[in-house]
Design a protein around this motif. Structure first.
Motif, mmCIF file in Angstrom:
data_model
loop_
_atom_site.group_PDB
_atom_site.id
_atom_site.type_symbol
_atom_site.label_atom_id
_atom_site.label_comp_id
_atom_site.label_asym_id
_atom_site.label_seq_id
_atom_site.Cartn_x
_atom_site.Cartn_y
_atom_site.Cartn_z
ATOM 1 N N TRP A 1 0.832 -1.203 0.000
ATOM 2 C CA TRP A 1 0.000 0.000 0.000
ATOM 3 C C TRP A 1 0.871 1.260 0.000
ATOM 4 O O TRP A 1 0.588 2.218 -0.711
ATOM 5 C CB TRP A 1 -0.952 0.014 1.186
ATOM 6 C CG TRP A 1 -1.707 1.296 1.297
ATOM 7 C CD1 TRP A 1 -1.615 2.217 2.281
ATOM 8 C CD2 TRP A 1 -2.643 1.835 0.350
ATOM 9 N NE1 TRP A 1 -2.429 3.280 2.025
ATOM 10 C CE2 TRP A 1 -3.079 3.077 0.845
ATOM 11 C CE3 TRP A 1 -3.144 1.396 -0.871
ATOM 12 C CZ2 TRP A 1 -3.990 3.877 0.168
ATOM 13 C CZ3 TRP A 1 -4.055 2.189 -1.541
ATOM 14 C CH2 TRP A 1 -4.469 3.418 -1.021
ATOM 15 N N LYS B 1 -0.087 3.811 -2.885
ATOM 16 C CA LYS B 1 -1.095 4.798 -2.478
ATOM 17 C C LYS B 1 -0.997 6.125 -3.231
ATOM 18 O O LYS B 1 -1.986 6.839 -3.338
ATOM 19 C CB LYS B 1 -1.054 5.032 -0.969
ATOM 20 C CG LYS B 1 0.169 5.749 -0.459
ATOM 21 C CD LYS B 1 0.110 5.887 1.048
ATOM 22 C CE LYS B 1 1.364 6.542 1.566
ATOM 23 N NZ LYS B 1 1.363 6.614 3.018
ATOM 24 N N GLN C 1 -4.080 9.485 -4.867
ATOM 25 C CA GLN C 1 -4.095 10.841 -4.321
ATOM 26 C C GLN C 1 -5.144 11.678 -5.033
ATOM 27 O O GLN C 1 -5.484 11.427 -6.195
ATOM 28 C CB GLN C 1 -2.720 11.497 -4.463
ATOM 29 C CG GLN C 1 -1.690 10.894 -3.537
ATOM 30 C CD GLN C 1 -0.320 11.515 -3.721
ATOM 31 O OE1 GLN C 1 -0.052 12.183 -4.708
ATOM 32 N NE2 GLN C 1 0.563 11.285 -2.770
#
Length: 178
Positions: A126, A130, A134
């Motif tokens: 992750w 990640k 955003q």
């Protein structure tokens, strides 16, 4: 560059006290703390009873001092028990959170074996992925079965036709297999 040439120190904590900070000097390998290598050290100490944590770190000196530590396993010669302390993180001022020391708690042997290792792997994956999620990024998933796109827009819209270029700028493709 996951190994280190820095001096590594460990403190082991148990129900009867701790070892204090001990430098790990002599590995059973000719060169210690190399990437992908398991090093074995003998640490003399009074019997600490059941172990619950270790603090491990390095002094940050030397070229290439950053270190990726997978785990620490301590074998208690009195009880013949193995204590596992999972880390799976960097000890590096320029990586991860910048810490060169970590406090690790013992893995609970009563839980599903490998559960904590799986959770650490999930967190690591992750952390690497990640950025794609955003605010302002648009995701497009390509389905090889239908040869179509599904577009997830920053404003929460889902477009099953998903253009390859759109007004949101950054577009990431993820391949989905049915």
């Amino acid at each position: 560059n996951a190994g280190t040439e820095a001096d590594v120190y460990i403190s082991v904590y148990g129900e009867r006290g701790d070892t204090g900070s001990r430098r790990l000097l002599r590995s059973q390998k000719p060169k210690k703390f190399l990437k992908g290598q398991t090093d074995i050290f003998a640490v003399e100490a009074v019997h600490l009873g059941h172990l619950y944590k270790v603090v491990i770190g390095h002094n940050g000196l030397g070229s290439g001092n950053g270190w990726f530590l997978d785990k620490v396993v301590i074998k208690d010669p009195v009880t013949d028990l193995d204590y596992t302390f999972l880390c799976h993180r960097w000890l590096d001022q320029g990586q991860d959170d910048g810490n060169i020391a970590r406090e690790l708690t013992v893995t609970d042997a009563s839980t599903f074996p490998g559960r904590q290792e799986l959770e650490l792997k999930r967190e690591e994956i992750w952390a690497a992925e990640k950025w794609k999620f955003q605010k302002g990024n648009t995701l497009q998933f390509y389905n090889r079965l239908t040869h179509g796109f599904i577009c997830l827009s920053p404003d929460s819209r889902v477009d099953s036709l998903g253009d390859k270029k759109n007004k949101y700028g950054k577009v990431f493709f993820m391949w989905m297999y049915a």
